[in-house]
Design an enzyme around this catalytic site. Structure first.
Site, mmCIF file in Angstrom:
data_model
loop_
_atom_site.group_PDB
_atom_site.id
_atom_site.type_symbol
_atom_site.label_atom_id
_atom_site.label_comp_id
_atom_site.label_asym_id
_atom_site.label_seq_id
_atom_site.Cartn_x
_atom_site.Cartn_y
_atom_site.Cartn_z
ATOM 1 N N ASP A 299 -3.201 12.824 9.702
ATOM 2 C CA ASP A 299 -1.979 12.821 8.901
ATOM 3 C C ASP A 299 -2.274 12.948 7.416
ATOM 4 O O ASP A 299 -1.512 12.481 6.572
ATOM 5 C CB ASP A 299 -1.180 11.543 9.178
ATOM 6 C CG ASP A 299 -1.993 10.284 8.847
ATOM 7 O OD1 ASP A 299 -3.220 10.400 8.677
ATOM 8 O OD2 ASP A 299 -1.384 9.205 8.752
ATOM 9 N N ASP B 54 -0.926 10.920 2.489
ATOM 10 C CA ASP B 54 -1.141 10.313 3.801
ATOM 11 C C ASP B 54 0.188 9.706 4.250
ATOM 12 O O ASP B 54 0.903 9.075 3.457
ATOM 13 C CB ASP B 54 -2.208 9.218 3.724
ATOM 14 C CG ASP B 54 -2.550 8.680 5.103
ATOM 15 O OD1 ASP B 54 -3.362 9.321 5.783
ATOM 16 O OD2 ASP B 54 -1.971 7.642 5.472
ATOM 17 N N LEU B 55 0.536 9.937 5.535
ATOM 18 C CA LEU B 55 1.801 9.425 6.045
ATOM 19 C C LEU B 55 1.677 7.915 6.260
ATOM 20 O O LEU B 55 0.685 7.425 6.834
ATOM 21 C CB LEU B 55 2.170 10.093 7.376
ATOM 22 C CG LEU B 55 2.947 11.408 7.271
ATOM 23 C CD1 LEU B 55 2.058 12.506 6.703
ATOM 24 C CD2 LEU B 55 3.495 11.792 8.644
#
Length: 841
Positions: free
Chosen positions: A761, A718-719
């Site tokens: 994301d 996950d960003l």
């Protein structure tokens, strides 16, 4: 009677014939090959390249005039075919040149005259056994006379009689070429004793046959272009049938004679070689025994003792008497004559016949340690031996001995089994000549040149040079002979030979008897065939007309169908190809009809098609035939591949089977299907697998890991801070960041690993084939975190993001796909809560 086609009215004088409507390949290819052959041979003569004039070691060479005629004839056919114009002036001038040159050369052969047109100086360097360098073979000259007449007549045919004459001339030219090919194998110079210059070269015969076909093809297309036909279908079929009958019968007959001649030649070669080997052994034994006897005589103790006393000059009368007695004993025992000479050359004593010094006709034998010897002729064959008498290594006298060799003479004069022309000859070599002993055909010693009239070494020249073998060539008399040769000793050879004309008399006699009978049979067969063919042709014409009408109707029907229709026979050859099929594959119907169906298939499919057809024809079992809408790859003319839908069914009529294929190009449909599948399985933004495809691959990976008892890992990413970037720079920049993040993520793992975007994301990775699950997975996670430290260059500026990674390792059976993904998701959240930009498991 069959109805004749009416000829089209000819052109008025002074007007050029109309241009040919289209390009025809057969006359172009043949005339081009003939022209190229002529130019190559001319180049070979100019550059002294033997391979270009003989086209094979030992083959008869094509002479300059022959190459020149082929070049002119080829150009006279090639240019009109390329320019699609008859060009009668070119053909008339070329035809006249060929006929005149051929007639002059034929005059040279018939009257044995040299008109100076053979280009002898240009061809004198090739020592090929031709006694008339540069002279065209007589049958070749006749062929060019007839070819010239054909070229002149080709554009002047205005009646049925002229057309018949033209076809007869063409047939004669083809027959000359064919007989030249057969005659090259039959070797007529051996059968009839002809000179090598009378033999047509092999490539000349092939080119003559090609020239006949090229002229016929050129005339045929010219006739069609002008719409002029004087022969009806029955005439054309009758003429061609008679021609085929003549050619096939003649070829079969000559093939039999070639086979018979080959067997006879092998037998004759064995006979001559066996005779040579036997004579060689006998001669060697006789000469060796005679020289041994002379050596023993020269080593007799009593003789040498008395000779030493007499040669010393202090001999008493008693010593001389004893020496005389010893010498007389030699004459009485074996020798015809004996003479004792001092080292000063003084005759000490002679007994029996006089032993003269060796003359020009003596055939010297290899010398031994103290002995020299020579074969001489003095009303009979004798061996003269000269032996040095030594004392303490020094010569004090010389003993000359002469002895008869009746067995050797019998061997040379006994010619039983060699006919009227056979010879057994022993010769010694000189610088440019050979000195030979008399034999059954020669009653005195004689001298001949080392080469024959064709300037080739005689078999005896090869023998005295230490070579042995068996060959057919011209002898010193200018006759064709077959000769076996071998050396007897240094500079001394033995030859057993017989004239070829006598050796092949059996084949020649049979040939003279069979050819007239063969010609009568051919004439009767041709007439009978014509009588039988005419009514058959009438029915054939009616059948063809009916079939043509039905075919036109069927072609109109098939041509109007929107789907491709292709028919194929049992051999896999295309029989029909409608316009829709032509549009699909890019071929015109004429380009594929008669060719293999494999032309329309990719290379990897052709063997499977061949095997499938063979299996169906033998067992009746098929995978494609009878199955509707089979999807297969197709191959267009330009090499592009496409997907087609094929339905093949079998039809049977009479005793024949055929196959009809209905073809549809489904390329667009397959492209739409592929696009839909891609949209369903891949993320539209990043091009990475979406959640559905990821779950499917994860299920497959889990099964493989369980089966192989190997580990796999799932990474959930996950960003960090993506929402802030998205809100600050906008959704466009956020999308661009996700794309570049996915690209960088793909580069950080192996190509065999799966990288997917689940949503927003969130990204996932499947790692398989892990040797050390914990270490390998953590190394990959560290690599990914390191790769994301570098800023991302976006259109609206450069941004930096990090990622949090959750790791879940599957080390055996027990966990399902959803549970494995949930564990990775939980680990990812632990990484975020621990400070982000890190991994957790």
């Amino acid at each position: 009677m069959l109805k004749r086609e009416k000829p089209v009215v000819g052109l008025k004088p002074g007007l050029e014939p109309p241009a040919l409507p289209q390009l025809h390949l057969l006359p172009i290819l043949l005339s081009g090959a003939i022209t190229l052959l002529g130019l190559l041979v001319l180049s070979g003569w100019l550059l002294h390249l033997r391979v270009l004039v003989e086209f094979g070691n030992g083959m008869v060479a094509m002479v300059v005039n022959t190459a020149l005629c082929f070049t002119l004839a080829g150009i006279a056919i090639l240019l009109p075919a390329l320019l699609r114009r008859p060009m009668p002036d070119l053909r008339n001038m070329t035809g006249a040149a060929l006929s005149i040159l051929g007639a002059l050369i034929l005059f040279e052969h018939v009257f044995d005259r040299n008109l100076g047109i053979d280009w002898t100086l240009l061809q004198d360097w090739l020592l090929d056994g031709n006694i008339r360098p540069g002279r065209m073979a007589p049958n070749t000259a006749v062929g060019f006379i007839l070819s010239g007449a054909c070229l002149i007549l080709m554009t002047r045919i205005a009646s049925k009689a002229q057309e018949r004459l033209f076809q007869i001339l063409i047939f004669c030219v083809a027959t000359i070429g064919l007989t030249g090919l057969v005659g090259y194998t039959l070797a007529p110079e051996q059968l009839f004793g002809w000179a090598r210059s009378a033999r047509m070269a092999l490539h000349t015969a092939a080119a003559m046959l090609a020239l006949a076909v090229a002229m016929w093809s050129s005339w045929h297309h010219l006739q069609r272009g002008e719409g002029t036909r004087y022969f009806g279908l029955d005439d054309r079929i009758g003429f061609m049938s008679a021609a085929i009958l003549c050619v096939s019968t003649f070829t079969a007959g000559m093939t039999g004679f070639v086979f018979q001649q080959t067997l006879l030649e092998g037998s004759l070669r064995d006979k001559l070689q066996s005779r040579l080997d036997g004579q060689r052994r006998v001669i060697y034994t006789v000469v060796t025994q005679a020289r041994t006897a002379a050596e023993h005589a020269g080593g007799d103790r009593e003789l040498t003792a008395h000779a030493a006393v007499v040669a010393g000059g202090n001999a008493s009368e008693a010593d001389k008497t004893l020496l005389m007695a010893e010498m007389d004993d030699l004459v009485r025992a074996r020798f015809l004559g004996a003479a004792l000479w001092s080292v000063q050359g003084k005759l000490l004593y002679a007994a029996g016949a006089t032993v003269p010094p060796p003359g020009a006709g003596a055939l010297a034998l290899p010398g031994h340690a103290r002995q020299t010897a020579a074969l001489v002729w003095d009303q009979e064959i004798m061996l003269d031996t000269s032996i040095a008498l030594l004392a303490d290594g020094k010569a004090y006298a010389r003993l000359d001995l002469r002895q008869r060799l009746p067995i050797l003479q019998t061997q040379l004069f006994d010619l039983r089994g060699l006919g009227e022309t056979g010879e057994i000859v022993i010769c010694a070599g000189r610088v440019a000549t050979l000195v030979c002993l008399p034999s059954g055909r020669q009653k005195a010693t004689y001298t001949i040149k080392r080469v024959n009239i064709a300037r080739l070494p005689l078999p005896m020249s090869l023998a005295v040079d230490g070579k042995e073998g068996l060959l057919a060539m011209l002898d010193y008399k200018g006759n064709n002979v077959m000769a076996a040769y071998a050396p007897l000793s240094d500079n001394l050879g033995l030859v057993v030979k017989q004239d070829s004309i006598e050796l092949y008399s059996v084949v020649r006699t049979q040939l003279k008897l069979v050819i007239p009978v063969l010609l009568l049979l051919l004439l009767g067969g041709a007439l009978l065939m014509r009588m039988q063919i005419r009514p058959l042709v009438a029915r054939l014409i009616r059948s063809e007309r009916q079939a043509r009408d039905k075919q036109l109707e069927m072609n109109a029907l098939v041509g109007s169908v929107g789907e491709g229709i292709v028919t194929m026979n049992e051999q896999g050859m295309i029989e029909s190809f409608n316009q829709a099929a032509a549009s699909i594959f890019g071929y015109a119907p004429a380009e594929v009809i008669g060719k293999s169906m494999q032309l329309l298939m990719p290379p990897e499919m052709r063997q499977a098609h061949h095997n499938g057809m063979r299996n169906y024809l033998s067992t009746g079992k098929a995978k494609v035939i009878g199955t509707p809408n089979v999807e297969l790859p197709g191959l267009r003319k330009d090499g592009t591949r496409f997907t087609l839908e094929l339905t093949v069914n079998e039809i049977q009529y009479d005793s024949r089977r055929a196959f009809v294929g209905i073809v549809r190009d489904i390329t667009e449909r397959k492209q739409v299907e592929a696009k839909l599948i891609h949209l369903a399985q891949y993320d539209a933004l990043t091009g990475l697998p979406n959640r559905a495809l990821f779950m499917d691959r994860l299920a497959g990976a889990t099964l493989r890991a369980n089966r192989a008892n190997r580990a796999l890992a799932v990474l959930f990413l996950d960003l960090d801070g993506f929402k802030k970037i998205n809100d600050t720079l906008g959704h466009h920049s956020g999308d661009e960041l996700l794309r570049k993040f996915g690209e960088r993520l793909s580069l950080a793992v192996r190509k065999s690993d799966t990288v997917a975007r689940l949503a927003g994301d969130e990204f996932t990775i499947i790692l398989e084939e892990l040797s050390d699950p914990q270490t390998d997975t953590r190394a990959v996670a560290d690599k990914i975190i390191g790769a994301m430290r570098h800023p991302f260059d976006l259109a609206d500026g450069s941004v930096s993001v990090t990622t949090s990674i959750g790791i879940a390792i599957h080390a055996g059976a027990g966990a399902n796909v959803e549970e494995l993904l949930r564990k990775a998701d939980d680990a990812m959240y632990r990484a975020k809560f621990s400070g982000k930009n890190r991994w957790s498991n």
